[in-house]
Design a protein around this motif. Structure first.
Motif, PDB file in Angstrom:
ATOM      1  N   TYR A  33       0.840  -1.198   0.000  1.00 22.88           N
ATOM      2  CA  TYR A  33       0.000   0.000   0.000  1.00 22.88           C
ATOM      3  C   TYR A  33       0.879   1.253   0.000  1.00 22.88           C
ATOM      4  O   TYR A  33       1.973   1.257   0.567  1.00 22.88           O
ATOM      5  CB  TYR A  33      -0.862   0.052   1.261  1.00 22.88           C
ATOM      6  CG  TYR A  33      -1.543  -1.241   1.636  1.00 22.88           C
ATOM      7  CD1 TYR A  33      -0.867  -2.224   2.359  1.00 22.88           C
ATOM      8  CD2 TYR A  33      -2.870  -1.477   1.276  1.00 22.88           C
ATOM      9  CE1 TYR A  33      -1.493  -3.402   2.704  1.00 22.88           C
ATOM     10  CE2 TYR A  33      -3.495  -2.656   1.626  1.00 22.88           C
ATOM     11  CZ  TYR A  33      -2.797  -3.618   2.337  1.00 22.88           C
ATOM     12  OH  TYR A  33      -3.428  -4.785   2.683  1.00 22.88           O
ATOM     13  N   TYR A  35       0.277   5.256   1.274  1.00 23.48           N
ATOM     14  CA  TYR A  35      -0.585   6.234   1.941  1.00 23.48           C
ATOM     15  C   TYR A  35       0.120   7.590   1.951  1.00 23.48           C
ATOM     16  O   TYR A  35       1.342   7.684   1.880  1.00 23.48           O
ATOM     17  CB  TYR A  35      -0.811   5.856   3.410  1.00 23.48           C
ATOM     18  CG  TYR A  35      -1.570   4.592   3.670  1.00 23.48           C
ATOM     19  CD1 TYR A  35      -0.914   3.367   3.816  1.00 23.48           C
ATOM     20  CD2 TYR A  35      -2.957   4.618   3.825  1.00 23.48           C
ATOM     21  CE1 TYR A  35      -1.617   2.204   4.093  1.00 23.48           C
ATOM     22  CE2 TYR A  35      -3.669   3.455   4.103  1.00 23.48           C
ATOM     23  CZ  TYR A  35      -2.987   2.261   4.239  1.00 23.48           C
ATOM     24  OH  TYR A  35      -3.698   1.117   4.517  1.00 23.48           O
ATOM     25  N   MET A  41      -5.400  15.023   8.988  1.00 29.96           N
ATOM     26  CA  MET A  41      -6.163  14.237   8.006  1.00 29.96           C
ATOM     27  C   MET A  41      -6.030  12.733   8.226  1.00 29.96           C
ATOM     28  O   MET A  41      -6.682  11.959   7.581  1.00 29.96           O
ATOM     29  CB  MET A  41      -5.690  14.566   6.589  1.00 29.96           C
ATOM     30  CG  MET A  41      -5.973  15.983   6.172  1.00 29.96           C
ATOM     31  SD  MET A  41      -7.740  16.308   6.038  1.00 29.96           S
ATOM     32  CE  MET A  41      -8.163  15.263   4.634  1.00 29.96           C
ATOM     33  N   GLY A  42      -5.164  12.286   9.106  1.00 30.67           N
ATOM     34  CA  GLY A  42      -4.939  10.851   9.223  1.00 30.67           C
ATOM     35  C   GLY A  42      -4.249  10.311   7.982  1.00 30.67           C
ATOM     36  O   GLY A  42      -3.679  11.069   7.195  1.00 30.67           O
ATOM     37  N   LEU A  43      -4.316   9.027   7.758  1.00 25.08           N
ATOM     38  CA  LEU A  43      -3.713   8.391   6.590  1.00 25.08           C
ATOM     39  C   LEU A  43      -4.776   8.196   5.514  1.00 25.08           C
ATOM     40  O   LEU A  43      -5.883   7.745   5.807  1.00 25.08           O
ATOM     41  CB  LEU A  43      -3.119   7.031   6.950  1.00 25.08           C
ATOM     42  CG  LEU A  43      -1.689   7.033   7.454  1.00 25.08           C
ATOM     43  CD1 LEU A  43      -1.629   7.544   8.872  1.00 25.08           C
ATOM     44  CD2 LEU A  43      -1.091   5.649   7.378  1.00 25.08           C
ATOM     45  N   LEU A  45      -5.345   6.401   1.660  1.00 26.70           N
ATOM     46  CA  LEU A  45      -4.792   5.412   0.740  1.00 26.70           C
ATOM     47  C   LEU A  45      -4.707   5.985  -0.673  1.00 26.70           C
ATOM     48  O   LEU A  45      -5.695   6.470  -1.208  1.00 26.70           O
ATOM     49  CB  LEU A  45      -5.664   4.156   0.753  1.00 26.70           C
ATOM     50  CG  LEU A  45      -5.197   2.978  -0.087  1.00 26.70           C
ATOM     51  CD1 LEU A  45      -3.876   2.434   0.433  1.00 26.70           C
ATOM     52  CD2 LEU A  45      -6.263   1.891  -0.097  1.00 26.70           C
ATOM     53  N   GLU A  59      -8.145   5.910  -2.230  1.00 27.11           N
ATOM     54  CA  GLU A  59      -9.018   7.050  -2.003  1.00 27.11           C
ATOM     55  C   GLU A  59      -8.559   8.307  -2.743  1.00 27.11           C
ATOM     56  O   GLU A  59      -9.388   9.084  -3.218  1.00 27.11           O
ATOM     57  CB  GLU A  59      -9.084   7.339  -0.497  1.00 27.11           C
ATOM     58  CG  GLU A  59      -9.982   8.480  -0.098  1.00 27.11           C
ATOM     59  CD  GLU A  59      -9.876   8.816   1.393  1.00 27.11           C
ATOM     60  OE1 GLU A  59      -9.181   8.070   2.130  1.00 27.11           O
ATOM     61  OE2 GLU A  59     -10.465   9.823   1.808  1.00 27.11           O
ATOM     62  N   GLN A 102      -1.116  -4.498   9.069  1.00 28.53           N
ATOM     63  CA  GLN A 102      -0.222  -3.869   8.109  1.00 28.53           C
ATOM     64  C   GLN A 102       1.074  -3.457   8.806  1.00 28.53           C
ATOM     65  O   GLN A 102       1.067  -3.020   9.954  1.00 28.53           O
ATOM     66  CB  GLN A 102      -0.901  -2.665   7.460  1.00 28.53           C
ATOM     67  CG  GLN A 102      -2.089  -3.072   6.584  1.00 28.53           C
ATOM     68  CD  GLN A 102      -2.665  -1.933   5.775  1.00 28.53           C
ATOM     69  OE1 GLN A 102      -2.134  -0.825   5.744  1.00 28.53           O
ATOM     70  NE2 GLN A 102      -3.777  -2.210   5.093  1.00 28.53           N
TER      71      GLN A 102
ATOM     72  N   SER B   1     -15.641   9.792   2.834  1.00 27.38           N
ATOM     73  CA  SER B   1     -14.811   8.680   3.275  1.00 27.38           C
ATOM     74  C   SER B   1     -15.408   8.063   4.534  1.00 27.38           C
ATOM     75  O   SER B   1     -15.852   8.776   5.421  1.00 27.38           O
ATOM     76  CB  SER B   1     -13.413   9.200   3.532  1.00 27.38           C
ATOM     77  OG  SER B   1     -12.650   8.281   4.273  1.00 27.38           O
ATOM     78  N   LEU B 100      -7.694  -0.672   4.746  1.00 27.40           N
ATOM     79  CA  LEU B 100      -8.085  -0.115   6.031  1.00 27.40           C
ATOM     80  C   LEU B 100      -8.446   1.349   5.870  1.00 27.40           C
ATOM     81  O   LEU B 100      -7.870   2.049   5.032  1.00 27.40           O
ATOM     82  CB  LEU B 100      -6.943  -0.220   7.041  1.00 27.40           C
ATOM     83  CG  LEU B 100      -6.520  -1.606   7.502  1.00 27.40           C
ATOM     84  CD1 LEU B 100      -5.312  -1.488   8.422  1.00 27.40           C
ATOM     85  CD2 LEU B 100      -7.657  -2.298   8.220  1.00 27.40           C
ATOM     86  N   PHE B 102      -8.358   4.678   8.091  1.00 24.06           N
ATOM     87  CA  PHE B 102      -7.773   5.186   9.328  1.00 24.06           C
ATOM     88  C   PHE B 102      -8.494   6.437   9.810  1.00 24.06           C
ATOM     89  O   PHE B 102      -8.926   7.270   9.016  1.00 24.06           O
ATOM     90  CB  PHE B 102      -6.297   5.534   9.112  1.00 24.06           C
ATOM     91  CG  PHE B 102      -5.396   4.348   9.027  1.00 24.06           C
ATOM     92  CD1 PHE B 102      -5.207   3.689   7.820  1.00 24.06           C
ATOM     93  CD2 PHE B 102      -4.754   3.874  10.151  1.00 24.06           C
ATOM     94  CE1 PHE B 102      -4.391   2.584   7.738  1.00 24.06           C
ATOM     95  CE2 PHE B 102      -3.923   2.768  10.084  1.00 24.06           C
ATOM     96  CZ  PHE B 102      -3.741   2.125   8.876  1.00 24.06           C
ATOM     97  N   GLY B 103      -8.578   6.549  11.142  1.00 26.12           N
ATOM     98  CA  GLY B 103      -9.056   7.783  11.741  1.00 26.12           C
ATOM     99  C   GLY B 103      -7.941   8.803  11.799  1.00 26.12           C
ATOM    100  O   GLY B 103      -6.827   8.566  11.326  1.00 26.12           O
TER     101      GLY B 103
END
Lengths: 113, 112
Positions: A33, A35, A41-43, A45, A59, A102, B1, B100, B102-103
């Protein structure tokens, strides 16, 4: 134990330049993956791969391309870098199956001027 | 999302105290995972709880999952300065082929 290795660790680019981020894993994982992590914003993809020779969009895929020619390597390319692509990029890998965790590299910090 | 949301965004405690972080999500999941990220490093997997499990322990970590409320909590007992990090929940949805979501994370600061 190397795990997931990302190169380079830091890079500064000018708008319009291209570059490739390299990711290598030594755990014989099928899935890999890419990211990006931005403040607050977090992670998110970008692209992922479920096996050698296969890739799929995540995303936020626009502006990026990927290749998985070998099982252990996953490359992320920026064809024409933009300031909006300034971020920290993380590569991860996992085994097959929905209950596999992961494993992450330590990231590439990329600045686009 | 379809992102998980952690609460609180930041938490500051003294060494020896317990730290509780919460995560809420939006739709049915296969499993929920918690990761830790130390400053300048990649994420490290801590614990995974499946949708049919309600509680799981690993050392000083305790995770609960309430699928009716679509929420999870991570409890770190007897915290140490070395626990200072950001903690992320990540949810895996059906048919996502290993992806996954993620937050945004909880930033935990443990003061000696």
């Amino acid at each position: 134990n190397a795990g997931v290795t990302q190169t380079p660790k830091f890079r500064v680019l000018k708008t319009g330049q291209s570059m490739t981020l390299l990711c290598a894993q030594d755990m014989n994982h099928e899935y890999m993956y890419w990211y990006r992590q931005d403040p607050g914003m977090g992670l998110r993809l970008i692209h992922y791969s479920v096996g050698e020779g296969t890739t799929a969009k995540g995303e936020v895929p626009d502006g990026y391309n990927v290749s998985r020619l070998k099982k252990q390597n996953f490359l992320l390319g920026l064809e024409s870098a933009a300031p909006s692509q300034t971020s920290v990029y993380f590569c991860a890998s996992s085994g097959q199956g929905s209950n596999q965790p992961q494993h992450f590299g330590d990231g590439t910090r990329l600045s686009i001027l | 999302s379809q992102q998980g949301e952690e609460d609180p965004q930041a938490l500051s405690i003294q060494e020896g105290e317990n730290a509780t972080m919460n995560c809420s999500y939006k739709t049915s999941i296969n499993n929920l995972q918690w990761y830790r990220q130390n400053s300048g490093r990649g994420l490290v997997h801590l614990i995974l709880i499946r949708s049919n499990e309600r509680e799981k322990h690993s050392g000083r970590l305790r995770v609960t999952l309430d699928t009716s409320k679509k929420s999870s909590s991570l409890l770190i007992t007897a915290s140490r300065a070395a626990d200072t990090a950001s903690y992320f929940c990540a949810t895996r949805y059906g048919g996502s082929q290993g992806n996954l979501i993620f937050g945004k994370g909880t930033k935990l600061s443990v003061k000696p």
